[in-house]
Design an enzyme around this catalytic site. Structure first.
Site, PDB file in Angstrom:
ATOM      1  N   CYS A 109       0.913  -1.116  -0.022  1.00  0.00           N
ATOM      2  CA  CYS A 109       0.015  -0.056   0.157  1.00  0.00           C
ATOM      3  C   CYS A 109       0.936   1.055   0.171  1.00  0.00           C
ATOM      4  O   CYS A 109       1.497   1.578   0.910  1.00  0.00           O
ATOM      5  CB  CYS A 109      -0.807  -0.165   1.229  1.00  0.00           C
ATOM      6  SG  CYS A 109      -1.933   1.464   1.265  1.00  0.00           S
ATOM      7  N   CYS A 112      -0.518   4.013   2.543  1.00  0.00           N
ATOM      8  CA  CYS A 112      -0.814   4.223   4.018  1.00  0.00           C
ATOM      9  C   CYS A 112      -0.630   2.991   4.292  1.00  0.00           C
ATOM     10  O   CYS A 112       0.646   2.215   4.183  1.00  0.00           O
ATOM     11  CB  CYS A 112      -2.072   4.640   4.321  1.00  0.00           C
ATOM     12  SG  CYS A 112      -3.367   4.276   3.532  1.00  0.00           S
ATOM     13  N   SER A 113      -1.448   2.063   4.731  1.00  0.00           N
ATOM     14  CA  SER A 113      -1.353   0.521   5.137  1.00  0.00           C
ATOM     15  C   SER A 113      -2.449  -0.014   4.722  1.00  0.00           C
ATOM     16  O   SER A 113      -3.023  -0.962   5.866  1.00  0.00           O
ATOM     17  CB  SER A 113      -0.814   0.809   6.616  1.00  0.00           C
ATOM     18  OG  SER A 113      -1.825   0.989   7.377  1.00  0.00           O
ATOM     19  N   CYS A 114      -3.342  -0.038   3.800  1.00  0.00           N
ATOM     20  CA  CYS A 114      -4.587  -0.797   3.377  1.00  0.00           C
ATOM     21  C   CYS A 114      -4.141  -2.056   3.461  1.00  0.00           C
ATOM     22  O   CYS A 114      -3.139  -2.598   2.731  1.00  0.00           O
ATOM     23  CB  CYS A 114      -5.186  -0.344   2.249  1.00  0.00           C
ATOM     24  SG  CYS A 114      -5.777   1.506   2.318  1.00  0.00           S
TER      25      CYS A 114
END
Length: 209
Positions: A109, A112-114
């Site tokens: 990702c 961000c941190s999906c």
């Protein structure tokens, strides 16, 4: 540019400092009676064993033994995964990508941190790190090598950018020598990293038949 080693992002001392602060905060909250230790334990257990990589491993194992399910997973991963009881927040829009001879997939990702919580649980620290998020796109083969995944030069590497709109599950190839294994035994060799694409199933690390 910073590098990733042994499957972890750089800056171990910084991470250890954060972990120490988290433990201190947890202790304070418990001492003041704001949270119950049993409730915290139950929450951790939920994400580690129920809403975690074990769920994704069962999805992969089912795809390995059931061609109809594999086809369904390829067509509509969200529905196929939900049929096994896994779904909800962070797993509403799933897509499965399948490793095959000559082609390897990995997920990142970049913004961000999906991450697909219902099938993989909480994202590892390195997945959220800036080095991984940038280098997975610019030099995926080098990053894979640092995770111990060395692929033939002829293997095509496809990098998928997870977003709030779609999250990915890598279905690794079934290892040779696992014919006749039960679905449960197959699931035991599917690691979290292999479903991100930064690892491979290892038949040597397996539960008893």
């Amino acid at each position: 540019m910073s590098h990733i080693h042994d499957g972890h992002a750089p800056g171990h001392s910084h991470l250890e400092e954060i972990e120490a602060r988290v433990r201190a905060l947890e202790t304070l909250l418990v001492e003041k009676g704001y949270v119950e230790p049993a409730a915290l334990d139950a929450l951790v257990d939920t994400y580690e064993t129920k809403v975690g990589p074990r769920n994704g491993a069962r999805v992969v194992a089912r795809a390995w033994v059931d061609d109809a399910f594999r086809d369904w997973l390829a067509r509509d991963a969200t529905a196929a995964i939900a049929s096994l009881g896994y779904g909800g927040r962070q797993g509403e829009h799933m897509r499965a990508v399948f490793n095959r001879p000559g082609e390897h997939h990995m997920v990142v990702c970049t913004l961000c941190s999906c991450y697909p919580w219902p099938v993989l649980g909480l994202p590892p620290v390195w997945y959220k790190s800036a080095p991984y998020r940038s280098r997975a796109v610019s030099e995926p083969r080098a990053v894979l090598g640092e995770f111990g995944v060395v692929l033939a030069a002829s293997t095509r590497i496809r990098v998928w950018d997870s977003t709030a709109e779609v999250r990915y599950l890598v279905v690794p190839m079934r290892p040779e020598g696992t014919d006749g294994w039960s679905e449960e035994r197959l699931a035991s060799i599917v690691s979290r990293d292999s479903m991100i694409g930064t690892g491979l199933p290892d038949p040597r690390v397996v539960a008893a038949p």
